[in-house]
Design an enzyme around this catalytic site. Structure first.
Site, PDB file in Angstrom:
ATOM      1  N   THR A  37      -7.765   0.097  -4.559  1.00 47.65           N
ATOM      2  CA  THR A  37      -8.851  -0.345  -3.692  1.00 47.65           C
ATOM      3  C   THR A  37      -9.181   0.653  -2.598  1.00 47.65           C
ATOM      4  OG1 THR A  37      -7.266  -1.590  -2.386  1.00 47.65           O
ATOM      5  CG2 THR A  37      -8.460  -2.782  -4.105  1.00 47.65           C
ATOM      6  N   TYR A  38      -8.224   1.470  -2.195  1.00 47.38           N
ATOM      7  CA  TYR A  38      -8.473   2.487  -1.171  1.00 47.38           C
ATOM      8  C   TYR A  38      -7.305   3.455  -1.126  1.00 47.38           C
ATOM      9  CZ  TYR A  38      -5.170   0.019   1.821  1.00 47.38           C
ATOM     10  OH  TYR A  38      -4.057  -0.551   2.333  1.00 47.38           O
ATOM     11  N   MET A  39      -7.557   4.601  -0.537  1.00 46.04           N
ATOM     12  CA  MET A  39      -6.501   5.597  -0.343  1.00 46.04           C
ATOM     13  C   MET A  39      -6.112   5.554   1.128  1.00 46.04           C
ATOM     14  SD  MET A  39      -5.827   7.597  -3.089  1.00 46.04           S
ATOM     15  CE  MET A  39      -5.502   9.234  -2.478  1.00 46.04           C
ATOM     16  N   SER A  47       0.850  -1.189   0.000  1.00 45.77           N
ATOM     17  CA  SER A  47       0.000   0.000   0.000  1.00 45.77           C
ATOM     18  C   SER A  47       0.888   1.243   0.000  1.00 45.77           C
ATOM     19  CB  SER A  47      -0.925   0.012   1.209  1.00 45.77           C
ATOM     20  OG  SER A  47      -0.179   0.090   2.389  1.00 45.77           O
TER      21      SER A  47
END
Length: 84
Positions: free
Chosen positions: A48-50, A13
């Site tokens: 998918t996400y920050m 990530s």
């Protein structure tokens, strides 16, 4: 061309600050441009996400998460006090 499947197979990530730093350093983007691009990648399903730079949760978030865990799994699902 990068596909959605390629983007989702990435393991590590990246924090918002890293997005900004890499955008400025490697791509010559402004901070705003880097974050706008990151948002468009998210909106398009390529990420998918920050992740934020902070891993801490507010007291309100902890309380609500604990309530939901009890609702879903019963009292045994949570510890006597939240981990901070």
């Amino acid at each position: 061309m990068l596909t959605r499947a390629d983007a989702l197979s990435t393991r590590a990530s990246v924090a918002r600050r890293q997005v900004s730093d890499h955008g400025r350093g490697r791509l010559n983007f402004s901070t705003e441009g880097a974050m706008d691009t990151a948002q468009r990648l998210y909106d398009g399903g390529f990420t998918t996400y920050m992740r934020t730079d902070s891993l801490s949760l507010s007291d309100e978030a902890l309380t609500e998460a604990r309530k939901e865990a009890v609702r879903m799994f019963g009292d045994a699902a949570i510890s006597a006090t939240p981990r901070q």
